[in-house]
Design an enzyme around this catalytic site. Structure first.
Site, PDB file in Angstrom:
ATOM      1  N   LYS A 115       0.819  -1.221   0.000  1.00  0.00           N
ATOM      2  CA  LYS A 115       0.000   0.000   0.000  1.00  0.00           C
ATOM      3  C   LYS A 115       0.849   1.266   0.000  1.00  0.00           C
ATOM      4  CE  LYS A 115      -4.258  -1.819   2.003  1.00  0.00           C
ATOM      5  NZ  LYS A 115      -5.297  -1.648   3.054  1.00  0.00           N
ATOM      6  N   LYS A 201     -11.397  -8.584 -11.501  1.00  0.00           N
ATOM      7  CA  LYS A 201     -12.330  -8.791 -10.394  1.00  0.00           C
ATOM      8  C   LYS A 201     -13.522  -7.846 -10.517  1.00  0.00           C
ATOM      9  CE  LYS A 201     -11.294  -9.534  -6.141  1.00  0.00           C
ATOM     10  NZ  LYS A 201     -10.749  -9.440  -4.764  1.00  0.00           N
ATOM     11  N   LYS A 204     -16.446  -2.122  -7.517  1.00  0.00           N
ATOM     12  CA  LYS A 204     -17.291  -0.927  -7.521  1.00  0.00           C
ATOM     13  C   LYS A 204     -16.622   0.217  -8.266  1.00  0.00           C
ATOM     14  CE  LYS A 204     -15.598   1.245  -3.305  1.00  0.00           C
ATOM     15  NZ  LYS A 204     -15.953   1.927  -2.061  1.00  0.00           N
TER      16      LYS A 204
END
Length: 338
Positions: A115, A201, A204
């Site tokens: 990250k 995948k 959203k």
């Protein structure tokens, strides 16, 4: 037994969220509470602020997640459902555990490296110490078991290391402050891919609404999205090997298997040799049958902010009652005067 698990509050929940995580929580609730265990499920809103976020959106997403969890089967009367921010003991215990955690341990965390990337100097301190808060999340409740996927095994090991070092440093062998939690490896979650690209995948963040089945979609929308889902011209094979190199076909068959509670081989035994003109309507009807009651309940709950806040408030009251003894013991063990 106490089972503790958390999930980050994200908006616009879709079929991948349900099959990937929420359904496993419901199954654990049903199985373990029947055996007398306590299940604590929390919305990790404190974790969410380790990355850039919109405050108003975080609040809305937290309530949306409550609505989704309850509509999908989490029962606030059988499980303890709450958000971290209403139980200050999470943040307090994290600070107490920061004295035990070691920089070297945190530097080895794979998610921190992923990250933060190359901009570690620009990453927040919260992102670096995120795993210590995760340790506090489970140690606070004397969790005996924590469900973990592949990406969280390292963090649970860190929680066990912190618990062991704290007990060794500040407690006696016959009266440890913390329980070392054991992992529960949930059944492998279905990996749900985009309806427009079987190699990506379901997400959203995809700009195309046609790429995903949202939990708020009505029956007509679900049927339309499935009928327009990308496929290939070949009929379905009779065996799983025939899905190799056919990502879209594999995805739709996998969705059917997951929603029907069966496996890919059984689906292909039923539909092998059939074209998508027949299979897609069958898949759409299955999805509507399973999701429509959840979607209706979800829409109803989302519109009732008072009910959602009440669920979180009552869950937090129960969680605080369970957390207080452990937090008190941790303060006392460290010699802090309160």
């Amino acid at each position: 037994m106490r089972i503790v698990s958390g999930i980050q509050p994200t908006g616009n929940l879709h079929l991948g969220n349900y099959l990937g995580a929420i359904r496993n929580w419901v199954a654990m609730q049903d199985e373990w509470t029947a055996k007398g265990a306590t299940c604590l499920y929390f919305l990790a809103d404190l974790h969410a602020i380790s990355m850039p976020h919109e405050p108003a959106q975080l609040g809305a997403n937290t309530r949306d997640m409550v609505a989704a969890l309850v509509s999908c089967g989490i029962d606030p009367d059988r499980s303890i459902l709450f958000n971290q921010a209403q139980v200050p003991a999470h943040a307090e215990l994290q600070w107490l555990l920061n004295g035990t955690a070691r920089m070297g341990w945190l530097n080895r965390m794979t998610q921190w490296k992923d990250k933060a990337g190359k901009n570690r100097e620009g990453a927040s301190v919260a992102l670096f110490t995120y795993p210590v808060l995760q340790a506090a999340d489970v140690l606070l409740y004397q969790a005996t078991h924590v469900p973990v996927g592949e990406d969280q095994k390292q963090h649970l090991e860190l929680a066990r290391d912190i618990a062991q070092k704290f007990n060794n440093d500040f407690a006696s062998e016959d009266a440890p402050v913390f329980t070392q939690p054991d992992p529960i490896i949930p059944p492998e979650a279905a990996r749900i891919m985009s309806l427009r690209d079987g190699s990506a995948k379901m997400s959203k963040s995809d700009p195309s609404e046609m790429s995903r089945i949202n939990l708020v979609d009505d029956a007509d929308t679900i049927m339309q999205k499935i009928k327009k889902a990308k496929t290939d011209p070949e009929p379905l094979p009779s065996e799983a090997e025939g899905l190799e190199g056919r990502p879209e076909a594999r995805n739709l068959v996998g969705i059917y298997a997951a929603m029907a509670g069966t496996d890919v081989a059984s689906v292909l035994a039923q539909f092998g040799g059939v074209g998508f003109g027949t299979f897609k309507p069958a898949l759409g009807e299955l999805l509507v049958d399973k999701l429509a009651p959840m979607a209706a309940r979800y829409r109803e709950l989302r519109a009732d902010r008072q009910a959602l806040d009440a669920i979180l408030r009552h869950g937090a009251e129960k969680a605080r009652a369970l957390a207080t003894p452990t937090l008190t013991k941790a303060y006392e063990a460290l010699g802090l005067v309160r």
